[in-house]
Scaffold this motif. Sequence first.
Motif, PDB file in Angstrom:
ATOM      1  N   PRO A   1       0.795  -1.458   0.322  1.00 38.28           N
ATOM      2  CA  PRO A   1      -0.189  -0.028  -0.334  1.00 38.28           C
ATOM      3  C   PRO A   1       0.670   1.138  -0.179  1.00 38.28           C
ATOM      4  CG  PRO A   1      -0.689  -1.450   1.701  1.00 38.28           C
ATOM      5  CD  PRO A   1       0.555  -2.369   1.149  1.00 38.28           C
ATOM      6  N   TYR A   2       1.697   0.935  -0.303  1.00 37.24           N
ATOM      7  CA  TYR A   2       2.457   2.768   0.575  1.00 37.24           C
ATOM      8  C   TYR A   2       3.835   2.820  -0.757  1.00 37.24           C
ATOM      9  CZ  TYR A   2       2.345   2.290   5.510  1.00 37.24           C
ATOM     10  OH  TYR A   2       1.860   2.002   6.750  1.00 37.24           O
ATOM     11  N   MET A   3       3.420   1.820  -2.073  1.00 42.99           N
ATOM     12  CA  MET A   3       3.626   1.305  -3.333  1.00 42.99           C
ATOM     13  C   MET A   3       3.090   2.569  -4.333  1.00 42.99           C
ATOM     14  SD  MET A   3       6.306  -1.628  -2.900  1.00 42.99           S
ATOM     15  CE  MET A   3       7.128  -2.596  -1.556  1.00 42.99           C
ATOM     16  N   THR A   4       3.908   2.877  -5.233  1.00 44.71           N
ATOM     17  CA  THR A   4       2.623   3.804  -6.270  1.00 44.71           C
ATOM     18  C   THR A   4       2.965   3.785  -7.972  1.00 44.71           C
ATOM     19  OG1 THR A   4       0.898   4.948  -7.337  1.00 44.71           O
ATOM     20  CG2 THR A   4       3.217   5.990  -5.696  1.00 44.71           C
ATOM     21  N   GLU A   5       2.252   3.859  -8.401  1.00 43.42           N
ATOM     22  CA  GLU A   5       3.119   4.006  -9.893  1.00 43.42           C
ATOM     23  C   GLU A   5       4.010   4.790 -10.471  1.00 43.42           C
ATOM     24  OE1 GLU A   5      -0.388   4.066 -12.928  1.00 43.42           O
ATOM     25  OE2 GLU A   5      -1.026   2.312 -12.040  1.00 43.42           O
ATOM     26  N   LEU A   6       4.555   5.273 -11.545  1.00 43.41           N
ATOM     27  CA  LEU A   6       5.700   5.912 -11.509  1.00 43.41           C
ATOM     28  C   LEU A   6       5.446   7.627 -11.787  1.00 43.41           C
ATOM     29  CD1 LEU A   6       7.978   3.667 -11.820  1.00 43.41           C
ATOM     30  CD2 LEU A   6       8.850   5.052 -13.239  1.00 43.41           C
ATOM     31  N   GLY A   7       5.940   8.201 -11.065  1.00 45.62           N
ATOM     32  CA  GLY A   7       5.340   9.951 -11.346  1.00 45.62           C
ATOM     33  C   GLY A   7       3.329  10.575 -10.213  1.00 45.62           C
ATOM     34  N   THR A   8       3.198   9.858  -9.475  1.00 47.13           N
ATOM     35  CA  THR A   8       2.431   9.743  -9.099  1.00 47.13           C
ATOM     36  C   THR A   8       2.380   9.537  -6.982  1.00 47.13           C
ATOM     37  OG1 THR A   8       1.335   7.399  -8.825  1.00 47.13           O
ATOM     38  CG2 THR A   8       0.892   8.661 -10.394  1.00 47.13           C
ATOM     39  N   GLY A   9       4.108   9.837  -6.925  1.00 48.20           N
ATOM     40  CA  GLY A   9       4.154   9.775  -5.615  1.00 48.20           C
ATOM     41  C   GLY A   9       5.712  11.060  -5.317  1.00 48.20           C
ATOM     42  N   ILE A  10       5.917  10.135  -3.818  1.00 46.38           N
ATOM     43  CA  ILE A  10       6.913  11.249  -3.865  1.00 46.38           C
ATOM     44  C   ILE A  10       8.130  11.625  -4.432  1.00 46.38           C
ATOM     45  CG2 ILE A  10       5.320  11.403  -1.711  1.00 46.38           C
ATOM     46  CD1 ILE A  10       7.944   9.624   0.024  1.00 46.38           C
ATOM     47  N   VAL A  11       8.547  10.437  -5.449  1.00 45.11           N
ATOM     48  CA  VAL A  11       9.982  10.571  -5.454  1.00 45.11           C
ATOM     49  C   VAL A  11      10.508  11.798  -6.479  1.00 45.11           C
ATOM     50  CG1 VAL A  11      11.747   9.364  -6.752  1.00 45.11           C
ATOM     51  CG2 VAL A  11      10.423   7.808  -5.245  1.00 45.11           C
ATOM     52  N   ASP A  12      11.615  12.282  -5.748  1.00 43.55           N
ATOM     53  CA  ASP A  12      11.598  13.783  -7.294  1.00 43.55           C
ATOM     54  C   ASP A  12      12.015  12.880  -8.639  1.00 43.55           C
ATOM     55  OD1 ASP A  12      12.849  15.787  -7.995  1.00 43.55           O
ATOM     56  OD2 ASP A  12      14.166  16.207  -7.147  1.00 43.55           O
ATOM     57  N   TRP A  13      11.859  13.060  -9.535  1.00 38.05           N
ATOM     58  CA  TRP A  13      11.649  11.480 -10.656  1.00 38.05           C
ATOM     59  C   TRP A  13      12.748  12.902 -11.387  1.00 38.05           C
ATOM     60  CZ3 TRP A  13      12.292   7.105 -10.131  1.00 38.05           C
ATOM     61  CH2 TRP A  13      10.903   6.631  -9.287  1.00 38.05           C
ATOM     62  N   PRO A  14      13.467  14.372 -11.879  1.00 39.71           N
ATOM     63  CA  PRO A  14      14.001  15.210 -12.008  1.00 39.71           C
ATOM     64  C   PRO A  14      15.631  15.144 -11.153  1.00 39.71           C
ATOM     65  CG  PRO A  14      12.196  16.376 -12.072  1.00 39.71           C
ATOM     66  CD  PRO A  14      11.759  15.177 -10.991  1.00 39.71           C
ATOM     67  N   GLY A  15      14.959  15.031 -10.089  1.00 43.38           N
ATOM     68  CA  GLY A  15      16.579  14.578  -9.291  1.00 43.38           C
ATOM     69  C   GLY A  15      17.195  13.783  -9.087  1.00 43.38           C
ATOM     70  N   TRP A  16      16.311  12.239  -9.038  1.00 41.45           N
ATOM     71  CA  TRP A  16      16.579  11.117  -9.356  1.00 41.45           C
ATOM     72  C   TRP A  16      17.407  11.327 -10.849  1.00 41.45           C
ATOM     73  CZ3 TRP A  16      17.724   6.364  -6.328  1.00 41.45           C
ATOM     74  CH2 TRP A  16      17.505   5.016  -6.806  1.00 41.45           C
ATOM     75  N   ALA A  17      17.245  10.849 -12.024  1.00 44.60           N
ATOM     76  CA  ALA A  17      17.515  11.227 -13.345  1.00 44.60           C
ATOM     77  C   ALA A  17      18.682  11.459 -13.157  1.00 44.60           C
ATOM     78  CB  ALA A  17      16.477  11.816 -14.226  1.00 44.60           C
ATOM     79  N   GLU A  18      18.204  13.375 -12.977  1.00 46.49           N
ATOM     80  CA  GLU A  18      19.775  13.504 -13.262  1.00 46.49           C
ATOM     81  C   GLU A  18      21.239  12.555 -11.920  1.00 46.49           C
ATOM     82  OE1 GLU A  18      23.035  16.112 -12.080  1.00 46.49           O
ATOM     83  OE2 GLU A  18      21.620  15.798 -10.262  1.00 46.49           O
ATOM     84  N   ALA A  19      20.531  12.361 -10.714  1.00 43.70           N
ATOM     85  CA  ALA A  19      21.952  11.307 -10.107  1.00 43.70           C
ATOM     86  C   ALA A  19      22.268  10.333 -11.148  1.00 43.70           C
ATOM     87  CB  ALA A  19      21.589  11.381  -8.875  1.00 43.70           C
ATOM     88  N   MET A  20      20.958  10.003 -11.356  1.00 47.13           N
ATOM     89  CA  MET A  20      21.379   8.274 -12.468  1.00 47.13           C
ATOM     90  C   MET A  20      22.822   8.895 -13.447  1.00 47.13           C
ATOM     91  SD  MET A  20      20.055   5.524 -10.832  1.00 47.13           S
ATOM     92  CE  MET A  20      20.724   6.556  -9.040  1.00 47.13           C
ATOM     93  N   SER A  21      22.160   9.578 -13.812  1.00 45.76           N
ATOM     94  CA  SER A  21      22.904   9.883 -15.697  1.00 45.76           C
ATOM     95  C   SER A  21      24.266  10.104 -15.273  1.00 45.76           C
ATOM     96  CB  SER A  21      22.439  11.207 -15.780  1.00 45.76           C
ATOM     97  OG  SER A  21      22.626  12.335 -15.066  1.00 45.76           O
ATOM     98  N   ARG A  22      24.472   9.755 -13.776  1.00 42.28           N
ATOM     99  CA  ARG A  22      25.908  10.449 -13.653  1.00 42.28           C
ATOM    100  C   ARG A  22      26.982   9.064 -12.628  1.00 42.28           C
ATOM    101  NH1 ARG A  22      27.555  15.811 -13.485  1.00 42.28           N
ATOM    102  NH2 ARG A  22      26.047  17.041 -13.324  1.00 42.28           N
ATOM    103  N   THR A  23      26.046   7.713 -13.073  1.00 44.22           N
ATOM    104  CA  THR A  23      26.560   7.139 -12.039  1.00 44.22           C
ATOM    105  C   THR A  23      26.829   5.612 -13.253  1.00 44.22           C
ATOM    106  OG1 THR A  23      24.484   6.007 -12.409  1.00 44.22           O
ATOM    107  CG2 THR A  23      24.950   7.380 -10.243  1.00 44.22           C
TER     108      THR A  23
END
Length: 320
Positions: free
Chosen positions: A266-288
């Motif tokens: 119940p604490y999980m949801t579809e991408l883009g409908t929750g609390i994760v900062d997707w632009p920040g996450w994508a930027e961080a991932m691009s550097r890995t």
Amino acid sequence: MTPRARPEAPGVAPPRFATDIVTFYHPGFWGLESADALRDWAVRNPGRFWERVMDTLAEAGVTGLELTFAPGDIDSALRAFGDAPSFRRALRSRGLRVVSAFVAGGDAPDWRHGGNLPAIVADAERRAAFLAEVGAEFLVTGLPMRTTFGTRPPFFVDAAYMSRMADIAHVVGEAVAAHGVKLVLHTESNSTLWYERDIDLFMALTDPRYVWLCPDSCHIALGGGDPVAVARRHSRRVALAHWKDAVKPIDVELTIDDTVFAQQQPYMTELGTGIVDWPGWAEAMSRTPGAGVVLIELDEAADPLAALRAGVAVAQAARE
């Protein structure tokens, strides 16, 4: 309209999209009534199971796959295709490939006590040999689960415990490296690699040549952590990541038993409908080092084709 992905740097290929096989575990997608019915059907019909999975992936434009527990495990692929090279050819004919395999299920030796190290290593080497044959690079596993808060005697995730886990990880990491496979540790909710502090301690105790990190944006958020901060702090250790959204941090003490994964849902949801900062996450991932794969995790999607397309759209928009 599909969002346009951010232009890549010259000479850098755009990432490949992948998903966990659990995306396909909703019994309704198969016209069945329960998870048990799906497992039983897939054991009897491994070829039909894999044909539909592969056809759906190809239609969604998602070209990578992470194997995990049954029915979409290594043994199922071997029953369906006979051997690893045949499985690889079937995938390649549709433009697909295996990216990784997650060590999960009751057949995997437990790391908690470490007295079974030979069995742990032998199991990891078997999986790594298969991954090498299908052209995959990553063996993903987690650390053991915590115990329910208040259990007596208490179980502490302390420096001594993490040192034991690091010792096991080093041996396993070295063993699978001989197959050209990286050992990657996943940040699972209610496990001993969940809180930001757990991750920092384990990373500090392990050799970056042999032990890598698979941060899961949802699970880190469920532990009250900041997935983007974790990804940035350990950027050079991130070989692979799970892109998944969370409703909110888990705000109660769950009972940690065989039902804990269902309690987390119940604490999980579809991408883009929750609390994760997707632009920040994508930027961080691009550097890995793991920037080449965007692994979207969608547990038991009733309509995997639609869910995958929606997840890809969110990930692409985040990267703009």
